[in-house]
Motif scaffolding. Structure first.
Motif, PDB file in Angstrom:
ATOM      1  N   THR A  63       0.829  -1.203   0.000  1.00 25.23           N
ATOM      2  CA  THR A  63       0.000   0.000   0.000  1.00 25.23           C
ATOM      3  C   THR A  63       0.867   1.257   0.000  1.00 25.23           C
ATOM      4  O   THR A  63       0.595   2.212  -0.730  1.00 25.23           O
ATOM      5  CB  THR A  63      -0.932   0.010   1.219  1.00 25.23           C
ATOM      6  N   ALA A  64       1.901   1.261   0.806  1.00 22.41           N
ATOM      7  CA  ALA A  64       2.798   2.421   0.862  1.00 22.41           C
ATOM      8  C   ALA A  64       3.501   2.632  -0.479  1.00 22.41           C
ATOM      9  O   ALA A  64       3.612   3.757  -0.965  1.00 22.41           O
ATOM     10  CB  ALA A  64       3.825   2.239   1.975  1.00 22.41           C
ATOM     11  N   LEU A  65       3.958   1.543  -1.101  1.00 24.00           N
ATOM     12  CA  LEU A  65       4.630   1.642  -2.389  1.00 24.00           C
ATOM     13  C   LEU A  65       3.677   2.134  -3.466  1.00 24.00           C
ATOM     14  O   LEU A  65       4.006   3.027  -4.249  1.00 24.00           O
ATOM     15  CB  LEU A  65       5.207   0.278  -2.776  1.00 24.00           C
ATOM     16  N   ALA A  66       2.474   1.585  -3.507  1.00 26.62           N
ATOM     17  CA  ALA A  66       1.489   2.007  -4.510  1.00 26.62           C
ATOM     18  C   ALA A  66       1.099   3.459  -4.321  1.00 26.62           C
ATOM     19  O   ALA A  66       0.963   4.211  -5.283  1.00 26.62           O
ATOM     20  CB  ALA A  66       0.252   1.119  -4.440  1.00 26.62           C
ATOM     21  N   SER A  67       0.929   3.885  -3.082  1.00 26.58           N
ATOM     22  CA  SER A  67       0.529   5.277  -2.855  1.00 26.58           C
ATOM     23  C   SER A  67       1.642   6.241  -3.249  1.00 26.58           C
ATOM     24  O   SER A  67       1.372   7.358  -3.685  1.00 26.58           O
ATOM     25  CB  SER A  67       0.110   5.494  -1.411  1.00 26.58           C
ATOM     26  N   ALA A  68       2.894   5.825  -3.130  1.00 28.94           N
ATOM     27  CA  ALA A  68       3.994   6.693  -3.543  1.00 28.94           C
ATOM     28  C   ALA A  68       3.986   6.898  -5.051  1.00 28.94           C
ATOM     29  O   ALA A  68       4.267   7.983  -5.547  1.00 28.94           O
ATOM     30  CB  ALA A  68       5.327   6.092  -3.109  1.00 28.94           C
ATOM     31  N   PHE A  69       3.622   5.849  -5.823  1.00 30.85           N
ATOM     32  CA  PHE A  69       3.616   5.952  -7.276  1.00 30.85           C
ATOM     33  C   PHE A  69       2.328   6.520  -7.833  1.00 30.85           C
ATOM     34  O   PHE A  69       2.321   7.196  -8.839  1.00 30.85           O
ATOM     35  CB  PHE A  69       3.876   4.588  -7.916  1.00 30.85           C
ATOM     36  N   PHE A  70       1.200   6.233  -7.213  1.00 33.70           N
ATOM     37  CA  PHE A  70      -0.088   6.615  -7.783  1.00 33.70           C
ATOM     38  C   PHE A  70      -0.808   7.705  -7.022  1.00 33.70           C
ATOM     39  O   PHE A  70      -1.925   8.045  -7.340  1.00 33.70           O
ATOM     40  CB  PHE A  70      -0.990   5.381  -7.881  1.00 33.70           C
ATOM     41  N   SER A  71      -0.187   8.270  -6.043  1.00 35.85           N
ATOM     42  CA  SER A  71      -0.828   9.326  -5.257  1.00 35.85           C
ATOM     43  C   SER A  71      -1.081  10.550  -6.121  1.00 35.85           C
ATOM     44  O   SER A  71      -0.321  10.893  -7.007  1.00 35.85           O
ATOM     45  CB  SER A  71       0.086   9.661  -4.076  1.00 35.85           C
ATOM     46  N   ALA A  72      -2.186  11.228  -5.844  1.00 37.39           N
ATOM     47  CA  ALA A  72      -2.527  12.442  -6.598  1.00 37.39           C
ATOM     48  C   ALA A  72      -1.530  13.552  -6.325  1.00 37.39           C
ATOM     49  O   ALA A  72      -1.371  14.453  -7.129  1.00 37.39           O
ATOM     50  CB  ALA A  72      -3.931  12.890  -6.232  1.00 37.39           C
ATOM     51  N   ASP A  73      -0.853  13.522  -5.195  1.00 33.23           N
ATOM     52  CA  ASP A  73       0.065  14.594  -4.835  1.00 33.23           C
ATOM     53  C   ASP A  73       1.539  14.183  -4.913  1.00 33.23           C
ATOM     54  O   ASP A  73       2.397  14.970  -4.568  1.00 33.23           O
ATOM     55  CB  ASP A  73      -0.228  15.071  -3.405  1.00 33.23           C
ATOM     56  N   GLY A  74       1.837  12.969  -5.350  1.00 31.75           N
ATOM     57  CA  GLY A  74       3.212  12.488  -5.359  1.00 31.75           C
ATOM     58  C   GLY A  74       4.079  13.219  -6.370  1.00 31.75           C
ATOM     59  O   GLY A  74       3.621  13.676  -7.404  1.00 31.75           O
ATOM     60  N   ALA A  75       5.378  13.323  -6.077  1.00 36.42           N
ATOM     61  CA  ALA A  75       6.304  13.985  -6.983  1.00 36.42           C
ATOM     62  C   ALA A  75       6.413  13.219  -8.292  1.00 36.42           C
ATOM     63  O   ALA A  75       6.551  13.809  -9.353  1.00 36.42           O
ATOM     64  CB  ALA A  75       7.670  14.121  -6.323  1.00 36.42           C
ATOM     65  N   CYS A  76       6.355  11.902  -8.216  1.00 38.23           N
ATOM     66  CA  CYS A  76       6.421  11.075  -9.423  1.00 38.23           C
ATOM     67  C   CYS A  76       5.240  11.398 -10.331  1.00 38.23           C
ATOM     68  O   CYS A  76       5.394  11.559 -11.531  1.00 38.23           O
ATOM     69  CB  CYS A  76       6.422   9.601  -9.043  1.00 38.23           C
ATOM     70  N   ALA A  77       4.057  11.511  -9.755  1.00 36.48           N
ATOM     71  CA  ALA A  77       2.863  11.837 -10.542  1.00 36.48           C
ATOM     72  C   ALA A  77       3.016  13.216 -11.172  1.00 36.48           C
ATOM     73  O   ALA A  77       2.629  13.417 -12.321  1.00 36.48           O
ATOM     74  CB  ALA A  77       1.618  11.778  -9.664  1.00 36.48           C
ATOM     75  N   GLN A  78       3.573  14.172 -10.453  1.00 38.81           N
ATOM     76  CA  GLN A  78       3.754  15.525 -10.982  1.00 38.81           C
ATOM     77  C   GLN A  78       4.700  15.508 -12.174  1.00 38.81           C
ATOM     78  O   GLN A  78       4.440  16.165 -13.175  1.00 38.81           O
ATOM     79  CB  GLN A  78       4.270  16.458  -9.895  1.00 38.81           C
ATOM     80  N   ASP A  79       5.800  14.755 -12.088  1.00 36.47           N
ATOM     81  CA  ASP A  79       6.743  14.661 -13.197  1.00 36.47           C
ATOM     82  C   ASP A  79       6.092  14.004 -14.407  1.00 36.47           C
ATOM     83  O   ASP A  79       6.303  14.424 -15.537  1.00 36.47           O
ATOM     84  CB  ASP A  79       7.985  13.873 -12.781  1.00 36.47           C
ATOM     85  N   GLU A  80       5.295  12.962 -14.164  1.00 33.87           N
ATOM     86  CA  GLU A  80       4.606  12.280 -15.259  1.00 33.87           C
ATOM     87  C   GLU A  80       3.616  13.217 -15.935  1.00 33.87           C
ATOM     88  O   GLU A  80       3.484  13.212 -17.154  1.00 33.87           O
ATOM     89  CB  GLU A  80       3.878  11.044 -14.743  1.00 33.87           C
ATOM     90  N   ILE A  81       2.911  14.012 -15.175  1.00 33.90           N
ATOM     91  CA  ILE A  81       1.926  14.932 -15.744  1.00 33.90           C
ATOM     92  C   ILE A  81       2.619  16.025 -16.543  1.00 33.90           C
ATOM     93  O   ILE A  81       2.181  16.376 -17.640  1.00 33.90           O
ATOM     94  CB  ILE A  81       1.023  15.503 -14.641  1.00 33.90           C
ATOM     95  N   ALA A  82       3.725  16.551 -16.041  1.00 34.09           N
ATOM     96  CA  ALA A  82       4.470  17.571 -16.774  1.00 34.09           C
ATOM     97  C   ALA A  82       4.982  17.006 -18.101  1.00 34.09           C
ATOM     98  O   ALA A  82       4.909  17.674 -19.143  1.00 34.09           O
ATOM     99  CB  ALA A  82       5.631  18.094 -15.928  1.00 34.09           C
ATOM    100  N   GLU A  83       5.457  15.773 -18.084  1.00 31.92           N
ATOM    101  CA  GLU A  83       5.933  15.124 -19.310  1.00 31.92           C
ATOM    102  C   GLU A  83       4.772  14.862 -20.270  1.00 31.92           C
ATOM    103  O   GLU A  83       4.899  15.038 -21.480  1.00 31.92           O
ATOM    104  CB  GLU A  83       6.650  13.809 -18.976  1.00 31.92           C
TER     105      GLU A  83
END
Length: 150
Positions: free
Chosen positions: A17-37
């Motif tokens: 759950t912690a790993l999934a939330s880090a990758f798929f969280s609406a506020d995660g840095a990874c999600a922000q980078d993916e959206i910018a790309e």
């Protein structure tokens, strides 16, 4: 002292759950980078996240068929500083380009209210092209219970 099967499953579940939330969280840095790309791939330009662009949608909505959406941009809408276009993307939809709105310099406000369809829970992304060529970007997470795209 060994771990019981129950303890191993519980630790594994919490870790997953912690790993999934880090990758798929609406506020995660990874999600922000993916959206910018994602925005760069679809517009050809780099957008900057801005608090001038406001995308308002319900966080949870029972159906993906008619999800309400309000967009507005803080802009004086003068000849020198105005919103040219706003595009809305839903990356998890079959057709990702959901809506596009064009504006002119003498319009009183850059504001739109409508409904869109969403295929599944996802970040909805709005990009505003300004008169100086810059792109403003914002996103919001919307959790829909049923698929609105067939």
């Amino acid at each position: 002292m060994g771990l019981t099967r129950r303890e191993v499953l519980m630790v594994g579940g919490v870790g997953s759950t912690a790993l999934a939330s880090a990758f798929f969280s609406a506020d995660g840095a990874c999600a922000q980078d993916e959206i910018a790309e994602f925005v760069k791939r679809h517009t050809g330009l780099t957008a900057t996240e801005s608090d001038r662009l406001h995308l308002t949608m319900p966080a949870v909505f029972p159906t993906g068929y008619t999800v309400p959406m309000d967009l507005n941009v803080d802009s004086p809408m003068t000849e020198d500083d105005y919103v040219k276009r706003i595009r809305v993307f839903a990356p998890q939809n079959p057709l990702i380009d959901v809506a596009s709105f064009n504006f002119g310099p003498r319009r009183s406000m850059a504001r739109v209210s409508t409904r869109i369809r969403l295929a599944k829970p996802q970040n909805v992304v709005a990009v505003a092209e300004m008169s100086d060529g810059s792109l403003l970007m914002t996103k919001t997470w919307v959790d829909v219970a049923t698929n609105g795209c067939i």
